[in-house]
Design a protein around this motif. Structure first.
Motif, PDB file in Angstrom:
ATOM      1  N   GLY A  42       0.767  -1.232   0.000  1.00  0.00           N
ATOM      2  CA  GLY A  42       0.000   0.000   0.000  1.00  0.00           C
ATOM      3  C   GLY A  42       0.796   1.279   0.000  1.00  0.00           C
ATOM      4  O   GLY A  42       0.216   2.368   0.116  1.00  0.00           O
ATOM      5  N   ALA A  43       2.115   1.179  -0.158  1.00  0.00           N
ATOM      6  CA  ALA A  43       2.947   2.383  -0.201  1.00  0.00           C
ATOM      7  C   ALA A  43       3.187   2.854  -1.629  1.00  0.00           C
ATOM      8  O   ALA A  43       4.067   3.678  -1.875  1.00  0.00           O
ATOM      9  CB  ALA A  43       4.282   2.123   0.489  1.00  0.00           C
ATOM     10  N   ASP A  44       2.402   2.354  -2.568  1.00  0.00           N
ATOM     11  CA  ASP A  44       2.567   2.677  -3.988  1.00  0.00           C
ATOM     12  C   ASP A  44       1.797   3.942  -4.361  1.00  0.00           C
ATOM     13  O   ASP A  44       0.933   4.415  -3.612  1.00  0.00           O
ATOM     14  CB  ASP A  44       2.068   1.505  -4.837  1.00  0.00           C
ATOM     15  CG  ASP A  44       0.611   1.187  -4.542  1.00  0.00           C
ATOM     16  OD1 ASP A  44      -0.267   1.701  -5.256  1.00  0.00           O
ATOM     17  OD2 ASP A  44       0.345   0.452  -3.568  1.00  0.00           O
ATOM     18  N   ASP A  45       2.102   4.453  -5.527  1.00  0.00           N
ATOM     19  CA  ASP A  45       1.483   5.704  -5.987  1.00  0.00           C
ATOM     20  C   ASP A  45      -0.015   5.554  -6.242  1.00  0.00           C
ATOM     21  O   ASP A  45      -0.785   6.492  -6.023  1.00  0.00           O
ATOM     22  CB  ASP A  45       2.172   6.188  -7.266  1.00  0.00           C
ATOM     23  CG  ASP A  45       3.605   6.629  -7.038  1.00  0.00           C
ATOM     24  OD1 ASP A  45       3.954   6.901  -5.875  1.00  0.00           O
ATOM     25  OD2 ASP A  45       4.374   6.697  -8.022  1.00  0.00           O
ATOM     26  N   VAL A  46      -0.436   4.378  -6.722  1.00  0.00           N
ATOM     27  CA  VAL A  46      -1.855   4.210  -7.046  1.00  0.00           C
ATOM     28  C   VAL A  46      -2.707   4.231  -5.782  1.00  0.00           C
ATOM     29  O   VAL A  46      -3.769   4.859  -5.739  1.00  0.00           O
ATOM     30  CB  VAL A  46      -2.091   2.900  -7.826  1.00  0.00           C
ATOM     31  CG1 VAL A  46      -3.550   2.811  -8.272  1.00  0.00           C
ATOM     32  CG2 VAL A  46      -1.177   2.809  -9.035  1.00  0.00           C
ATOM     33  N   THR A  47      -2.242   3.557  -4.739  1.00  0.00           N
ATOM     34  CA  THR A  47      -2.975   3.564  -3.477  1.00  0.00           C
ATOM     35  C   THR A  47      -3.054   4.980  -2.910  1.00  0.00           C
ATOM     36  O   THR A  47      -4.110   5.401  -2.398  1.00  0.00           O
ATOM     37  CB  THR A  47      -2.311   2.616  -2.465  1.00  0.00           C
ATOM     38  OG1 THR A  47      -2.270   1.289  -3.019  1.00  0.00           O
ATOM     39  CG2 THR A  47      -3.079   2.586  -1.154  1.00  0.00           C
ATOM     40  N   GLU A  48      -1.974   5.708  -3.013  1.00  0.00           N
ATOM     41  CA  GLU A  48      -1.985   7.096  -2.547  1.00  0.00           C
ATOM     42  C   GLU A  48      -2.976   7.927  -3.364  1.00  0.00           C
ATOM     43  O   GLU A  48      -3.695   8.776  -2.814  1.00  0.00           O
ATOM     44  CB  GLU A  48      -0.581   7.691  -2.663  1.00  0.00           C
ATOM     45  CG  GLU A  48      -0.490   9.124  -2.160  1.00  0.00           C
ATOM     46  CD  GLU A  48       0.919   9.703  -2.269  1.00  0.00           C
ATOM     47  OE1 GLU A  48       1.088  10.886  -1.950  1.00  0.00           O
ATOM     48  OE2 GLU A  48       1.838   8.960  -2.681  1.00  0.00           O
ATOM     49  N   ARG A  49      -3.039   7.664  -4.664  1.00  0.00           N
ATOM     50  CA  ARG A  49      -3.968   8.418  -5.512  1.00  0.00           C
ATOM     51  C   ARG A  49      -5.421   8.110  -5.150  1.00  0.00           C
ATOM     52  O   ARG A  49      -6.279   9.010  -5.163  1.00  0.00           O
ATOM     53  CB  ARG A  49      -3.696   8.092  -6.984  1.00  0.00           C
ATOM     54  CG  ARG A  49      -4.525   8.945  -7.951  1.00  0.00           C
ATOM     55  CD  ARG A  49      -3.967   8.924  -9.359  1.00  0.00           C
ATOM     56  NE  ARG A  49      -4.018   7.609  -9.984  1.00  0.00           N
ATOM     57  CZ  ARG A  49      -2.940   6.928 -10.380  1.00  0.00           C
ATOM     58  NH1 ARG A  49      -1.722   7.424 -10.206  1.00  0.00           N
ATOM     59  NH2 ARG A  49      -3.083   5.749 -10.953  1.00  0.00           N
ATOM     60  N   VAL A  50      -5.719   6.850  -4.827  1.00  0.00           N
ATOM     61  CA  VAL A  50      -7.074   6.490  -4.430  1.00  0.00           C
ATOM     62  C   VAL A  50      -7.476   7.225  -3.154  1.00  0.00           C
ATOM     63  O   VAL A  50      -8.605   7.731  -3.036  1.00  0.00           O
ATOM     64  CB  VAL A  50      -7.192   4.962  -4.235  1.00  0.00           C
ATOM     65  CG1 VAL A  50      -8.502   4.603  -3.531  1.00  0.00           C
ATOM     66  CG2 VAL A  50      -7.118   4.260  -5.574  1.00  0.00           C
ATOM     67  N   THR A  51      -6.567   7.308  -2.205  1.00  0.00           N
ATOM     68  CA  THR A  51      -6.862   8.061  -0.981  1.00  0.00           C
ATOM     69  C   THR A  51      -7.186   9.508  -1.313  1.00  0.00           C
ATOM     70  O   THR A  51      -8.151  10.086  -0.782  1.00  0.00           O
ATOM     71  CB  THR A  51      -5.669   7.983  -0.010  1.00  0.00           C
ATOM     72  OG1 THR A  51      -5.444   6.617   0.348  1.00  0.00           O
ATOM     73  CG2 THR A  51      -5.958   8.791   1.260  1.00  0.00           C
ATOM     74  N   GLY A  52      -6.405  10.098  -2.210  1.00  0.00           N
ATOM     75  CA  GLY A  52      -6.674  11.477  -2.616  1.00  0.00           C
ATOM     76  C   GLY A  52      -8.020  11.618  -3.300  1.00  0.00           C
ATOM     77  O   GLY A  52      -8.755  12.592  -3.065  1.00  0.00           O
ATOM     78  N   ARG A  53      -8.347  10.655  -4.161  1.00  0.00           N
ATOM     79  CA  ARG A  53      -9.642  10.701  -4.842  1.00  0.00           C
ATOM     80  C   ARG A  53     -10.794  10.638  -3.840  1.00  0.00           C
ATOM     81  O   ARG A  53     -11.789  11.366  -3.957  1.00  0.00           O
ATOM     82  CB  ARG A  53      -9.763   9.536  -5.827  1.00  0.00           C
ATOM     83  CG  ARG A  53      -8.982   9.687  -7.130  1.00  0.00           C
ATOM     84  CD  ARG A  53      -9.369   8.565  -8.082  1.00  0.00           C
ATOM     85  NE  ARG A  53      -8.622   8.579  -9.313  1.00  0.00           N
ATOM     86  CZ  ARG A  53      -8.890   9.354 -10.360  1.00  0.00           C
ATOM     87  NH1 ARG A  53      -9.918  10.202 -10.299  1.00  0.00           N
ATOM     88  NH2 ARG A  53      -8.161   9.278 -11.452  1.00  0.00           N
ATOM     89  N   LEU A  54     -10.675   9.743  -2.866  1.00  0.00           N
ATOM     90  CA  LEU A  54     -11.749   9.606  -1.890  1.00  0.00           C
ATOM     91  C   LEU A  54     -11.847  10.830  -0.993  1.00  0.00           C
ATOM     92  O   LEU A  54     -12.951  11.212  -0.569  1.00  0.00           O
ATOM     93  CB  LEU A  54     -11.564   8.335  -1.075  1.00  0.00           C
ATOM     94  CG  LEU A  54     -11.870   7.045  -1.848  1.00  0.00           C
ATOM     95  CD1 LEU A  54     -11.438   5.811  -1.067  1.00  0.00           C
ATOM     96  CD2 LEU A  54     -13.366   6.958  -2.177  1.00  0.00           C
ATOM     97  N   ARG A  55     -10.735  11.469  -0.718  1.00  0.00           N
ATOM     98  CA  ARG A  55     -10.805  12.725   0.036  1.00  0.00           C
ATOM     99  C   ARG A  55     -11.541  13.795  -0.759  1.00  0.00           C
ATOM    100  O   ARG A  55     -12.306  14.580  -0.205  1.00  0.00           O
ATOM    101  CB  ARG A  55      -9.397  13.183   0.411  1.00  0.00           C
ATOM    102  CG  ARG A  55      -8.773  12.358   1.530  1.00  0.00           C
ATOM    103  CD  ARG A  55      -7.319  12.704   1.792  1.00  0.00           C
ATOM    104  NE  ARG A  55      -6.799  11.904   2.913  1.00  0.00           N
ATOM    105  CZ  ARG A  55      -5.527  11.830   3.259  1.00  0.00           C
ATOM    106  NH1 ARG A  55      -4.597  12.513   2.570  1.00  0.00           N
ATOM    107  NH2 ARG A  55      -5.155  11.078   4.281  1.00  0.00           N
TER     108      ARG A  55
END
Length: 349
Positions: free
Chosen positions: A34-47
């Protein structure tokens, strides 16, 4: 060829855009867990979607999402107040109790699959302070409900107000979250944290992903505990980018909203058609993508012979459940309606 499967939206496949996103991740390397860029992007999208700071834990099943969320909101001696027909109460083989190390589910009645404010108000303080009793700790609401009904924002606010007034947290089981969202035309923020929800089980598999669900944490004081629980439960995937890629594509260009709106529309088409067939009766007030219908036993038998699949109520065999999905077509619905009409007994004079 008609698709004659109306048993569950879990039978539907995966949206093509999500398959493409998975294929795109197949090459190259990425940081694991979960330290990858895609997972980080999903968190941003949900925010962005929920218009607030929040934390996200990606998991593989709705049962895991519900179990982890509830475990973080109740101690082992606590009680989870939920509707008697809720999925966590009837269909998860004790998973919430397992994840929470023994917290008890206390089921409450309510019409149309919904918790009733008066019933909840009587339950939130029951046994409080008595060492012999489980302690009310969290209220779990299902949106959309197991009968296909949907809580309005006012109804949600009243329930969460009762919970908060008694010091209880609120969890939302959103296995069909998006179907409910488009049904009432609310914003994600209004239907969750602004209505008093602390943690959301954000469903996606029924609506187009392959095996990606999320625990959306609005009460961020629970995040650290949840992350330990996620790992301990075997839900911290080493190649999380493949689950994250599904959610990333799901949230892109409103795919999640379009899929849910289509599924809801097919259910509405089915309900409208059933209303004109004598001997059939739609139960409750379906607003999402599933409906319960009373049919004659001969009609049910005929449908089964014709190759239709659907759920038969375990307590009332004349009551069936039809579920539409993002892959259901108008032709599929019309085929089912024609079969029901042809098999229905003639009306009595």
């Amino acid at each position: 060829m008609f698709e004659r499967v109306f048993s569950s939206d879990n039978t539907a496949g995966v949206s093509p855009g999500i398959v493409a996103a998975l294929a795109e991740q197949a090459g190259g390397r990425a940081v694991p867990y979960g330290a990858d860029d895609v997972t980080e992007r999903v968190t941003g999208r949900l925010r962005d979607v929920f218009e607030c700071e929040l934390d996200v834990l990606i998991v593989s099943t709705g049962s895991a999402a519900n179990g982890l969320a509830l475990a973080a909101l109740t101690p082992p001696w606590g009680a989870v107040l939920c509707h008697g027909d809720s999925h966590i109460n009837n269909d998860e083989a004790g998973a919430p109790e397992f994840f929470s190390n023994g917290a008890k589910l206390v089921s409450l009645p309510g019409d149309d699959g919904k918790l009733h404010p008066d019933t909840l108000a009587a339950a939130v303080n029951r046994g409080r302070g008595e060492v012999q009793s489980v302690q009310p700790s969290v209220v779990s609401v299902t949106q959309a409900t197991e009968t296909g009904s949907v809580y309005s924002l006012a109804e949600l606010g009243e329930l969460t107000g009762i919970a908060r007034g008694a010091g209880l947290a609120t969890h939302m089981d959103g296995a069909r979250f998006t179907n409910a969202l488009v049904s009432i035309g609310a914003t994600p923020a209004d239907m969750t944290w602004r209505s008093g929800v602390d943690i959301l089980s954000f469903g996606a598999t029924k609506n187009g992903t392959m095996n990606a669900e999320a625990v959306v944490v609005f009460d961020r004081s629970k995040t650290i505990e949840l992350r330990y629980r996620q790992k301990r439960a075997g839900q911290l995937a080493s190649k999380m980018r493949f689950q994250a890629a599904q959610l990333d594509a799901y949230l892109t260009d409103d795919l999640w909203l379009q899929n849910a709106a289509h599924a809801n529309g097919m259910a509405a088409r089915l309900a409208h058609g059933l209303a004109s067939i004598p001997g059939t009766s739609v139960i409750g007030t379906p607003r999402a993508n599933l409906l319960f219908v009373t049919l004659a036993e001969s009609t049910i038998s005929s449908l089964l012979v014709d190759g239709f699949s659907f759920y038969r109520d375990r307590w009332d065999p004349t009551r069936v459940r039809f579920v539409t999905a993002f892959t259901t077509t108008e032709a599929d619905v019309d085929d089912l309606l024609a079969a029901i009409e042809a098999a229905s007994p003639p009306p009595l004079d």
